[in-house]
Design a protein around this motif. Structure first.
Motif, PDB file in Angstrom:
ATOM      1  N   PHE A 152       8.127  -2.586   7.678  1.00 33.34           N
ATOM      2  CA  PHE A 152       7.636  -2.266   6.343  1.00 33.34           C
ATOM      3  C   PHE A 152       7.901  -3.429   5.400  1.00 33.34           C
ATOM      4  O   PHE A 152       8.772  -4.278   5.623  1.00 33.34           O
ATOM      5  CB  PHE A 152       8.264  -0.989   5.779  1.00 33.34           C
ATOM      6  N   ARG A 153       7.129  -3.436   4.322  1.00 28.99           N
ATOM      7  CA  ARG A 153       7.347  -4.333   3.196  1.00 28.99           C
ATOM      8  C   ARG A 153       7.532  -3.473   1.959  1.00 28.99           C
ATOM      9  O   ARG A 153       6.804  -2.487   1.763  1.00 28.99           O
ATOM     10  CB  ARG A 153       6.154  -5.272   3.007  1.00 28.99           C
ATOM     11  N   TYR A 154       8.510  -3.837   1.127  1.00 27.55           N
ATOM     12  CA  TYR A 154       8.783  -3.103  -0.101  1.00 27.55           C
ATOM     13  C   TYR A 154       8.596  -4.056  -1.267  1.00 27.55           C
ATOM     14  O   TYR A 154       9.317  -5.059  -1.397  1.00 27.55           O
ATOM     15  CB  TYR A 154      10.206  -2.560  -0.080  1.00 27.55           C
ATOM     16  N   GLN A 155       7.597  -3.772  -2.091  1.00 24.36           N
ATOM     17  CA  GLN A 155       7.227  -4.672  -3.171  1.00 24.36           C
ATOM     18  C   GLN A 155       6.903  -3.875  -4.425  1.00 24.36           C
ATOM     19  O   GLN A 155       6.073  -2.966  -4.391  1.00 24.36           O
ATOM     20  CB  GLN A 155       6.007  -5.506  -2.754  1.00 24.36           C
ATOM     21  N   ASP A 156       7.589  -4.181  -5.517  1.00 26.17           N
ATOM     22  CA  ASP A 156       7.337  -3.531  -6.804  1.00 26.17           C
ATOM     23  C   ASP A 156       7.380  -2.004  -6.696  1.00 26.17           C
ATOM     24  O   ASP A 156       6.544  -1.294  -7.266  1.00 26.17           O
ATOM     25  CB  ASP A 156       5.985  -3.971  -7.370  1.00 26.17           C
ATOM     26  N   GLY A 157       8.350  -1.497  -5.942  1.00 29.51           N
ATOM     27  CA  GLY A 157       8.534  -0.062  -5.806  1.00 29.51           C
ATOM     28  C   GLY A 157       7.610   0.626  -4.831  1.00 29.51           C
ATOM     29  O   GLY A 157       7.634   1.852  -4.703  1.00 29.51           O
ATOM     30  N   THR A 158       6.791  -0.148  -4.102  1.00 27.92           N
ATOM     31  CA  THR A 158       5.832   0.426  -3.161  1.00 27.92           C
ATOM     32  C   THR A 158       6.118  -0.032  -1.736  1.00 27.92           C
ATOM     33  O   THR A 158       6.318  -1.226  -1.497  1.00 27.92           O
ATOM     34  CB  THR A 158       4.391   0.014  -3.539  1.00 27.92           C
ATOM     35  N   PHE A 159       6.119   0.920  -0.803  1.00 35.60           N
ATOM     36  CA  PHE A 159       6.290   0.614   0.617  1.00 35.60           C
ATOM     37  C   PHE A 159       4.934   0.426   1.285  1.00 35.60           C
ATOM     38  O   PHE A 159       4.003   1.202   1.055  1.00 35.60           O
ATOM     39  CB  PHE A 159       7.013   1.761   1.337  1.00 35.60           C
ATOM     40  N   THR A 160       4.827  -0.582   2.135  1.00 36.38           N
ATOM     41  CA  THR A 160       3.656  -0.779   2.982  1.00 36.38           C
ATOM     42  C   THR A 160       4.117  -0.842   4.430  1.00 36.38           C
ATOM     43  O   THR A 160       4.953  -1.693   4.780  1.00 36.38           O
ATOM     44  CB  THR A 160       2.919  -2.082   2.630  1.00 36.38           C
ATOM     45  N   GLN A 161       3.642   0.069   5.259  1.00 33.54           N
ATOM     46  CA  GLN A 161       4.030   0.063   6.671  1.00 33.54           C
ATOM     47  C   GLN A 161       3.340  -1.087   7.394  1.00 33.54           C
ATOM     48  O   GLN A 161       2.180  -1.411   7.121  1.00 33.54           O
ATOM     49  CB  GLN A 161       3.647   1.396   7.319  1.00 33.54           C
ATOM     50  N   ILE A 162       4.063  -1.717   8.319  1.00 29.62           N
ATOM     51  CA  ILE A 162       3.544  -2.855   9.064  1.00 29.62           C
ATOM     52  C   ILE A 162       3.587  -2.541  10.551  1.00 29.62           C
ATOM     53  O   ILE A 162       4.666  -2.251  11.096  1.00 29.62           O
ATOM     54  CB  ILE A 162       4.359  -4.129   8.779  1.00 29.62           C
ATOM     55  N   ASP A 163       2.436  -2.605  11.195  1.00 26.61           N
ATOM     56  CA  ASP A 163       2.341  -2.378  12.635  1.00 26.61           C
ATOM     57  C   ASP A 163       1.445  -3.447  13.240  1.00 26.61           C
ATOM     58  O   ASP A 163       0.304  -3.637  12.786  1.00 26.61           O
ATOM     59  CB  ASP A 163       1.763  -0.997  12.948  1.00 26.61           C
ATOM     60  N   VAL A 164       1.946  -4.141  14.254  1.00 26.57           N
ATOM     61  CA  VAL A 164       1.106  -5.092  14.983  1.00 26.57           C
ATOM     62  C   VAL A 164       0.044  -4.299  15.729  1.00 26.57           C
ATOM     63  O   VAL A 164       0.373  -3.345  16.444  1.00 26.57           O
ATOM     64  CB  VAL A 164       1.948  -5.924  15.962  1.00 26.57           C
ATOM     65  N   PRO A 165      -1.237  -4.629  15.579  1.00 22.63           N
ATOM     66  CA  PRO A 165      -2.302  -3.863  16.235  1.00 22.63           C
ATOM     67  C   PRO A 165      -2.086  -3.761  17.746  1.00 22.63           C
ATOM     68  O   PRO A 165      -1.836  -4.764  18.419  1.00 22.63           O
ATOM     69  CB  PRO A 165      -3.560  -4.673  15.920  1.00 22.63           C
ATOM     70  N   GLY A 166      -2.141  -2.530  18.269  1.00 23.44           N
ATOM     71  CA  GLY A 166      -2.011  -2.295  19.695  1.00 23.44           C
ATOM     72  C   GLY A 166      -0.595  -2.210  20.210  1.00 23.44           C
ATOM     73  O   GLY A 166      -0.371  -1.860  21.376  1.00 23.44           O
ATOM     74  N   ALA A 167       0.397  -2.534  19.373  1.00 23.44           N
ATOM     75  CA  ALA A 167       1.792  -2.533  19.812  1.00 23.44           C
ATOM     76  C   ALA A 167       2.355  -1.128  19.869  1.00 23.44           C
ATOM     77  O   ALA A 167       1.977  -0.251  19.090  1.00 23.44           O
ATOM     78  CB  ALA A 167       2.640  -3.393  18.882  1.00 23.44           C
ATOM     79  N   ALA A 168       3.287  -0.913  20.799  1.00 24.05           N
ATOM     80  CA  ALA A 168       3.956   0.381  20.897  1.00 24.05           C
ATOM     81  C   ALA A 168       4.978   0.558  19.786  1.00 24.05           C
ATOM     82  O   ALA A 168       5.171   1.664  19.278  1.00 24.05           O
ATOM     83  CB  ALA A 168       4.637   0.511  22.263  1.00 24.05           C
ATOM     84  N   GLN A 169       5.663  -0.545  19.402  1.00 26.65           N
ATOM     85  CA  GLN A 169       6.649  -0.507  18.334  1.00 26.65           C
ATOM     86  C   GLN A 169       6.643  -1.857  17.611  1.00 26.65           C
ATOM     87  O   GLN A 169       6.378  -2.896  18.218  1.00 26.65           O
ATOM     88  CB  GLN A 169       8.055  -0.213  18.874  1.00 26.65           C
ATOM     89  N   THR A 170       6.973  -1.825  16.331  1.00 33.31           N
ATOM     90  CA  THR A 170       7.002  -3.032  15.516  1.00 33.31           C
ATOM     91  C   THR A 170       8.286  -3.057  14.696  1.00 33.31           C
ATOM     92  O   THR A 170       8.698  -2.036  14.152  1.00 33.31           O
ATOM     93  CB  THR A 170       5.790  -3.095  14.568  1.00 33.31           C
ATOM     94  N   PHE A 171       8.913  -4.238  14.606  1.00 28.41           N
ATOM     95  CA  PHE A 171      10.156  -4.424  13.859  1.00 28.41           C
ATOM     96  C   PHE A 171       9.965  -5.544  12.846  1.00 28.41           C
ATOM     97  O   PHE A 171       9.504  -6.629  13.198  1.00 28.41           O
ATOM     98  CB  PHE A 171      11.305  -4.807  14.799  1.00 28.41           C
ATOM     99  N   GLY A 172      10.316  -5.305  11.582  1.00 32.28           N
ATOM    100  CA  GLY A 172      10.237  -6.323  10.547  1.00 32.28           C
ATOM    101  C   GLY A 172      11.619  -6.864  10.228  1.00 32.28           C
ATOM    102  O   GLY A 172      12.559  -6.090  10.043  1.00 32.28           O
ATOM    103  N   PHE A 173      11.751  -8.197  10.153  1.00 37.48           N
ATOM    104  CA  PHE A 173      13.083  -8.785   9.980  1.00 37.48           C
ATOM    105  C   PHE A 173      13.211  -9.778   8.836  1.00 37.48           C
ATOM    106  O   PHE A 173      14.241  -9.816   8.182  1.00 37.48           O
ATOM    107  CB  PHE A 173      13.532  -9.462  11.278  1.00 37.48           C
ATOM    108  N   GLY A 174      12.234 -10.638   8.597  1.00 33.05           N
ATOM    109  CA  GLY A 174      12.413 -11.685   7.604  1.00 33.05           C
ATOM    110  C   GLY A 174      11.179 -11.897   6.754  1.00 33.05           C
ATOM    111  O   GLY A 174      10.056 -11.640   7.193  1.00 33.05           O
ATOM    112  N   ILE A 175      11.382 -12.382   5.515  1.00 37.75           N
ATOM    113  CA  ILE A 175      10.269 -12.662   4.609  1.00 37.75           C
ATOM    114  C   ILE A 175      10.629 -13.878   3.761  1.00 37.75           C
ATOM    115  O   ILE A 175      11.781 -14.055   3.362  1.00 37.75           O
ATOM    116  CB  ILE A 175       9.963 -11.446   3.706  1.00 37.75           C
TER     117      ILE A 175
END
Length: 286
Positions: A152-175
């Protein structure tokens, strides 16, 4: 900005592999009195955040600043795990009450000017915040009610879920400040690193010859750190200007890259070959 993304894509397409780290000094990091030390993030002033465990196996956070360790604990909760720090000293991570009293929820947090703020993705029991840039934008991962990981990305109080297309699971670590996000994803049982551009394009990052690659941190120059596994074990890596360089702590059985600052200094943890314990490291340019 689009032109820069094309350059990055070209770098990854023709990436070469350097087998060993060069022109870097590796320093170990051990919190006094702790059983394990695991750095997770670093900023340009050289401040390092991470987590430790003691003999009771309870997790506590730490900040290493100008040679001094300061413990970080979310008040009223058993365990605290800092994961990232930006240039102004904002710290993000996660906290929980451990398994002692039964099932528990894990919450993300932001520590700014000495005050803790809870960061929870709606509707899930696990939120972990792993990175924060200088605009205060955060990235991390959640576990949904089906036990699936999503970034996920959290920006200005809003969450956006992030999923790599076709992936079984996705992990977000750095920005970074550009808005580029790194993490990893699982596809057909194998873990791959990725970079998501600020335009939403996903680029796979695999160290040549690896069976498992995980991207953990990215700076504003587009330099990426993380770890990979091959036939000889687990190693940290630095991807800079299209070149993968291995970082192995001397005397380690495994080395894990976690955070990177604007200078390209890398921090992380390693498994000590003698004790089998987790210890921290900092790899800096000479």
């Amino acid at each position: 900005m689009l032109h820069r993304r094309r350059i990055v894509t070209a770098f990854l397409a023709v990436a070469i592999f350097a087998p060993a780290v060069s022109a870097r000094t590796i320093t170990t990091i051990d919190v006094p009195g702790a059983v394990t030390t695991a750095p997770q993030g670093i900023n340009s002033p050289g401040e390092v955040v991470g987590l430790t465990t003691g003999a009771d196996r309870v997790t506590h956070g730490f900040l290493l600043s100008h040679g001094t360790f300061t413990e970080i604990n979310v008040p009223g909760h058993l365990q605290t795990a800092p994961r990232g720090i930006n240039e102004r000293g904002d710290i993000v991570g996660q906290y929980d009450d451990g398994p002692i009293t039964g099932p528990t929820s894990t919450h993300g947090f932001l520590l700014r000017y000495g005050e803790f703020q809870t960061i929870d993705f709606p509707g899930v029991a696990f939120t972990g915040v792993f990175g924060i840039n200088n605009q205060g934008e955060m990235v991390g991962n959640i576990i949904d009610n089906a036990r699936i990981n999503h970034g996920f990305r959290y920006q200005d109080g809003t969450f956006t879920q992030i999923d790599v297309p076709g992936a079984a699971q996705t992990f977000g670590f750095g920005i970074n400040d550009v808005g580029e996000i790194v993490g990893s994803y699982i596809l057909q049982g194998q873990q791959h690193g990725f970079m998501r551009t600020e335009l939403g394009l996903f680029i796979t990052i695999d160290v040549p010859g690896s069976t498992d690659t995980r991207s953990r941190g990215i700076n504003d120059r587009g330099y990426i750190t993380g770890q990979f596994r091959d036939g000889s074990g687990t190693h940290a890596f630095l991807l800079a200007d299209g070149v993968f360089t291995t970082i192995d702590v001397p005397g380690a059985t495994a080395t894990f890259g976690r955070g990177i600052n604007q200078r390209g200094d890398v921090t992380g943890n390693f498994t000590d070959a003698v004790t089998g314990l987790t210890r921290g490291f900092l790899a800096t340019r000479r």
